[in-house]
Write an enzyme that holds these catalytic residues in place. Structure first.
Site, PDB file in Angstrom:
ATOM      1  N   HIS A  57      -4.549  -3.659   6.910  1.00 36.79           N
ATOM      2  CA  HIS A  57      -4.239  -3.691   5.357  1.00 36.79           C
ATOM      3  C   HIS A  57      -5.808  -3.589   4.615  1.00 36.79           C
ATOM      4  O   HIS A  57      -6.156  -4.929   4.411  1.00 36.79           O
ATOM      5  CB  HIS A  57      -3.819  -4.452   5.049  1.00 36.79           C
ATOM      6  CG  HIS A  57      -3.408  -5.353   3.853  1.00 36.79           C
ATOM      7  ND1 HIS A  57      -3.198  -4.458   2.691  1.00 36.79           N
ATOM      8  CD2 HIS A  57      -3.833  -6.482   3.031  1.00 36.79           C
ATOM      9  CE1 HIS A  57      -3.006  -5.125   1.194  1.00 36.79           C
ATOM     10  NE2 HIS A  57      -3.823  -6.082   1.087  1.00 36.79           N
ATOM     11  N   ASP A  91       1.022  -1.332  -0.081  1.00 36.46           N
ATOM     12  CA  ASP A  91      -0.177  -0.164  -0.478  1.00 36.46           C
ATOM     13  C   ASP A  91       1.024   0.995   0.227  1.00 36.46           C
ATOM     14  O   ASP A  91       0.615   2.244  -0.607  1.00 36.46           O
ATOM     15  CB  ASP A  91      -1.101  -0.006   1.205  1.00 36.46           C
ATOM     16  CG  ASP A  91      -1.671  -1.400   1.153  1.00 36.46           C
ATOM     17  OD1 ASP A  91      -2.137  -1.413   0.650  1.00 36.46           O
ATOM     18  OD2 ASP A  91      -1.441  -2.284   2.445  1.00 36.46           O
TER      19      ASP A  91
END
Ligand code: NAX
Length: 326
Positions: free
Chosen positions: A186, A158
């Site tokens: 996440h 990410d």
């Protein structure tokens, strides 16, 4: 003098495994002077495919690789390991809700946490298999005697995605983008924090004047990048995930450059109002002694506080779903 590191990878016959194993075996991760012993762990039905991958790794004749062994028993596979990379987990099936996935995967991580008993004294564990924050919490809770700070879950993909988005928007090389924090889970609730990100040493919000893009499209692009890749490629991110895992491990091994930080989900110490023990992605710095610390004192405005609250709430809910496994 060369040293040896033993690394276990679960789910090694999967997509990410296929992009990951060769790069670990080649010396790219631990350096040319460190020999690597690879222990690959799979479920019994995947052992044949795993053997095929192991044959290919051997056929590279990497001079840093001293052994490669395949296991269907994590307790044997984790024996003596310095790093355990928990990549394997069950994918989400049709019609399955997130909570069903959490319940399906939970038992894998209770078993793998317990299987760490015979790992090396300095073992470190990185969890990639989703839902990775909560799976990491379960593994850590079941690994008696192993300090909690040895466990982390990966939000580096990410972070890398966010750095690329900012670099592209600002028209600069990606190495100019730093201090990009992913806060929280996440998942699609994560908060990619552009407020503290820096571009060529300046605040990203000074370099990118389009604040509407930062608050809207940028965050959504990072949060939903995984889904966009599945839509385009027909398969989930694999090479970029393996690459992020190398970055993740390297960041825990190498001291962080002055003024910089990286993102990973680790047990909260109560910072930023996050419940102690929850596996939450924070900005981290690895110190010269090899331990890491959570970067403290970053201020959150009202917009950021709301994002933090959303992702924290989701993680608390996930935690409640697996309470009996902790
Ligand atoms: P694949 O389905 O290709 O491979 C998963 C492998 O895990 C399979 O070979 C399967 O046999 C194995 N496995 C299942 N249960 C196991 C067990 N109990 N012990 C050992 N192995 C087991 O998935 P892949 O694309 O490699 O992705 C692996 C995991 O990474 C998934 O959970 C995925 O959601 C997750 N991801 C996490 C990311 C992150 O940033 N944290 C990004 C990429 C990826 O989506």
């Amino acid at each position: 003098m060369s040293s040896t590191v033993r690394v276990a990878v679960t789910g090694a016959a999967g997509q990410i495994g296929y992009s990951l194993l060769f790069r670990i075996a080649s010396g790219e991760l631990f350096g040319r002077d460190t020999k690597v012993e690879l222990n690959l762990v799979e479920i019994p039905v995947a052992l044949e495919a795993l053997n095929g991958t192991a044959m290919e790794v051997n056929d590279c004749a990497f001079d840093t690789l001293t052994s490669i062994n395949c296991f269907d028993d994590p307790a044997r596979g984790f024996e003596g390991c310095n790093w355990v990379l928990m990549v394997g987990s069950k994918p989400r099936g049709p019609g399955m809700e997130r909570n069903d996935l959490i319940r399906e995967n939970g038992p894998i991580f209770t078993g793998q946490g317990q299987a760490l008993q015979k790992a090396a004294a300095d073992v470190r564990v990185a969890v990639v298999g989703n839902p990775c924050n909560t799976n990491c919490l379960i593994a850590a809770a079941n690994a008696d005697g192993i300090p909690r700070d040895r466990f982390s879950a990966m939000t580096r993909l990410d972070e890398n995605r966010a750095r690329h988005q900012l670099a592209h928007k600002a028209g600069v090389a990606v190495d100019q983008v730093s201090n990009m924090t992913i806060w929280g889970n996440h998942s699609a609730t994560q908060f990619p924090d552009f407020f503290h990100a820096r571009i060529a040493g300046r605040a990203a919000t000074d370099v990118i004047s389009d604040h509407q893009w930062l608050q809207g499209e940028f965050i959504a692009n990072v949060q939903k990048r995984g889904a966009a890749i599945i839509k385009a490629r027909g398969k989930s991110s694999a090479a970029s995930a393996a690459n992020a895992l190398l970055d993740h491990v390297k960041s825990f091994i190498e001291p962080t450059a002055d003024g910089h930080w990286f993102s990973a989900a680790v047990p909260s110490d109560g910072s930023y109002g996050v419940d102690e023990g929850l596996i939450f992605s924070f900005p981290l710095r690895t110190k010269d002694d090899g331990n890491y610390e959570i970067v403290k004192g970053l201020a959150h405005n009202e917009f950021a506080q709301e994002k933090m609250h959303t992702t924290l709430t989701e993680l608390r809910e996930e935690n409640a779903v697996v309470k009996d496994l902790l």
